[in-house]
Design an enzyme around this catalytic site. Structure first.
Site, PDB file in Angstrom:
ATOM      1  N   ASP A  55      39.235  41.555  40.522  1.00 36.11           N
ATOM      2  CA  ASP A  55      39.437  40.257  39.870  1.00 36.11           C
ATOM      3  C   ASP A  55      38.635  40.146  38.582  1.00 36.11           C
ATOM      4  OD1 ASP A  55      40.615  37.722  39.543  1.00 36.11           O
ATOM      5  OD2 ASP A  55      38.888  36.731  40.428  1.00 36.11           O
TER       6      ASP A  55
ATOM      7  N   ASN B  18      43.740  38.627  35.802  1.00 37.74           N
ATOM      8  CA  ASN B  18      43.906  39.687  36.796  1.00 37.74           C
ATOM      9  C   ASN B  18      45.372  39.896  37.162  1.00 37.74           C
ATOM     10  OD1 ASN B  18      43.246  36.960  38.172  1.00 37.74           O
ATOM     11  ND2 ASN B  18      44.351  38.089  39.764  1.00 37.74           N
TER      12      ASN B  18
ATOM     13  N   ARG C 263      34.467  40.082  32.029  1.00 37.46           N
ATOM     14  CA  ARG C 263      34.004  39.822  33.385  1.00 37.46           C
ATOM     15  C   ARG C 263      33.539  41.104  34.052  1.00 37.46           C
ATOM     16  NH1 ARG C 263      37.708  35.073  36.038  1.00 37.46           N
ATOM     17  NH2 ARG C 263      37.447  36.223  37.974  1.00 37.46           N
TER      18      ARG C 263
END
Length: 587
Positions: free
Chosen positions: A320, A269, A344
């Site tokens: 994130d 991130n 993610r």
């Protein structure tokens, strides 16, 4: 402390026998040499597939424990290692930066190395270590104070120890190193502390630095001790000086595609999490405000560290959604050379192996709120209403609007590696169905302090499950089968030519599935939650399976309401090894 216990190792040394050397050919052919495992991922392409079929759907019910090895002491926490196997020895790493050599036949400890960690280390997400690397007569692993250590494989004596970065600034290192052409390749951890992601290459024999490649625009790479080239273009996608503390940690390590001679690393991130700060003073058209090369996959030349290509999975990232998840090189059913990665952010991506170009993307979790899809260029179609609000728009300037975003920041898939089966052509992806309340807050950088600019609470999306192991067809994105698990899945996955898929769950079970149907064919209770990575190998004509048990990792630390759901789980530290006895192989 280096504790030399090795009766077996000492006798070998005393006899004057030459130590076996792991070569580049051994690394290249690791998947096909079934008596060894000398790479993380059971091959540098990270397919985690074994051609062994001694153990199969019909006889897996006969799999029995062969031996178990305890890491001992009070240093338990999360055990995320992948075992390595070579020359009669198994090597594992443990929490708090430990490394063990174990006799492969008996489970007897040969030696143990404990890194001397200083006070004040700043690991983000537990004191884990995900494995080691072997080359020549040495074994290499990273430590929580951001160092890389080379040990003699037979004795555990230190050959060299080098500093990757300054742990006092928030850097650490938890991934398994990668060896390519005599170079030890490492990333770094610490994205929540305003560090800068970087890939480094060292001479495997001496530890001398050969090249470095920062992954955030504006930073200079090096080659043989001299500045080489700048990463990207200064201020092309970052406002002001924010690139200096831009995050993008390369914390999971990388893969190597030998067909294109390319290292593929993921960048985490951008820092801070508050995307409004990182877009200040820049337009949103084009790629301005994308904050390259954070949340990206990056192709790197292993000879000199130059960037060949990049693909950014989450531009203008604000949830994130690290881009570090492993990139697996494979060949699809039509013969096309592809990469696959399960991000993610909840999408499963297929890229072209020649240039990293976008091929396709499909959701692999059920409830994705931040984007409605991925367009034909590979760019997300943002749902801007689901971006956490700008604190400067709040009446008190202290907290932006709260949104419920899914997946949660721990990801549709986190670090835990998926597997690709050459038998079925499918990927087996450990995923989690959860979301989060998230909001932005004002933040300023301070060395060694958390640099988030956001608050969050993880929440389960469904009452009956969080974890979900999915079989995914990469050609279509179709989910072929799904296994639902009450607690989050945080362990790696392995597939075999025997038609089996192995993983573990936090409830403590090692499980073998039918690769075509998802049926549970075998399980074993280990006594602690499993967040490790399974492997299989052949010894004296019998097939073995090894997997470490020991609950921990990011979930109990950062899981919010989810953490409360699994707070009854016991910690531990036990390496379990199972075998299929010869007399039961035909049953």
């Amino acid at each position: 402390m280096n504790r030399f216990i090795a009766v077996v190792a000492a006798s070998v040394l005393a006899s004057g026998m030459a130590q076996a050397q792991v070569t580049e050919d051994d690394l290249r052919n690791d998947q096909s040499i079934t008596t060894q495992i000398v790479t993380n991922g059971m091959g540098r392409h990270l397919q985690r597939y074994s051609p062994l079929d001694i153990l199969n759907k019909d006889n897996v019910k006969n799999l029995v424990p062969a031996w178990a090895f305890s890491l001992g002491g009070e240093k338990q926490r999360g055990q995320e290692t992948q075992p390595l196997v070579y020359d009669g020895v198994m090597y594992i790493t443990g929490s708090y930066s430990r490394l063990y050599a174990i006799d492969l036949a008996t489970g007897t400890e040969l030696w143990q190395y404990d890194a001397r960690l200083p006070e004040g280390i700043l690991p983000c997400c537990d004191v884990v270590n995900r494995g080691a690397a072997i080359y020549g007569d040495k074994i290499y692993f990273g430590t929580l104070d951001a160092r890389i250590v080379a040990l003699d494989r037979k004795t555990g004596d230190v050959a060299w120890r080098k500093k990757i970065a300054d742990y006092k600034a928030g850097y650490s290192y938890t991934a398994a190193p990668l060896i390519v052409n005599g170079l030890v390749i490492t990333g770094n951890s610490g994205g929540e502390f305003g560090i800068v992601g970087e890939v480094q290459a060292r001479d495997a024999e001496t530890g001398d630095l050969v090249w470095t490649r920062p992954v955030i625009e504006g930073h200079m790479g090096t080659l043989n001790g001299e500045e080489s080239t700048m990463t990207g273009t200064l201020n092309a996608t970052w406002p002001g000086d924010m690139w200096k503390t831009g995050g993008g940690a390369t914390w999971l390590g990388g893969s190597y595609d030998i067909d294109t001679d390319t290292l593929v690393f993921g960048a985490g991130n951008p820092a801070p999490w508050n995307s409004h700060l990182r877009n200040a003073g820049t337009p949103t058209e084009g790629n301005a405000g994308d904050n390259l090369y954070a949340a990206s996959r990056i192709g790197i030349d292993p000879a000199n560290g130059e960037i060949k290509w990049h693909y950014q999975t989450t531009p203008r990232e604000g949830w994130d959604y690290d881009g570090v998840n492993e990139v697996v090189a494979y060949t699809d059913r039509a013969g096309n050379k592809r990469y696959a990665t399960a991000d993610r952010n909840g999408f499963f991506y297929v890229l072209n192996r020649e240039d990293g170009a976008f091929v396709s993307a499909a959701p692999f979790v059920k409830d994705i709120t931040w984007a409605s899809g991925i367009d034909d260029s590979g760019r997300p179609i943002f749902n801007e209403d689901n971006r956490p609000g700008n604190p400067s728009d709040a009446a008190d300037g202290k907290k932006g609007d709260v949104v419920f975003a899914s997946p949660g920041f721990l990801g549709g898939k986190n670090w835990m590696p998926m597997a690709f089966s050459q038998k079925t052509g499918n990927f087996y992806v450990p995923s989690n169905e959860w979301g989060m309340d998230i909001w932005n807050e004002p933040i300023s950088y301070k060395k060694g302090a958390a640099y988030l600019g956001a608050g969050f609470t993880i929440k389960p999306n469904y009452e009956d499950h969080i974890g979900s192991l999915k079989a995914i067809d990469p050609d279509t994105g179709e989910i072929k089968w799904e296994y639902k698990n009450n607690a989050p899945l945080w362990a790696g996955v392995m597939a075999t030519a025997g038609g089996l898929v192995f993983t573990g769950n936090p409830e403590g079970e090692i499980i073998a599935f039918d690769d075509e149907t998802g049926e549970v064919l075998w399980s074993f209770q280990t006594g602690s939650g499993i967040v490790g990575q399974p492997v299989t190998y052949e010894l004296d004509g019998e097939q073995y399976v090894s997997l470490i048990s020991g609950w921990g990792g990011a979930v109990p630390l950062w899981g919010g309401e989810v953490a409360k759901k699994v707070n009854y789980l016991n910690q531990g530290g036990m390496l379990w090894t199972f075998k299929l006895p010869k007399q039961l192989a035909s049953n």
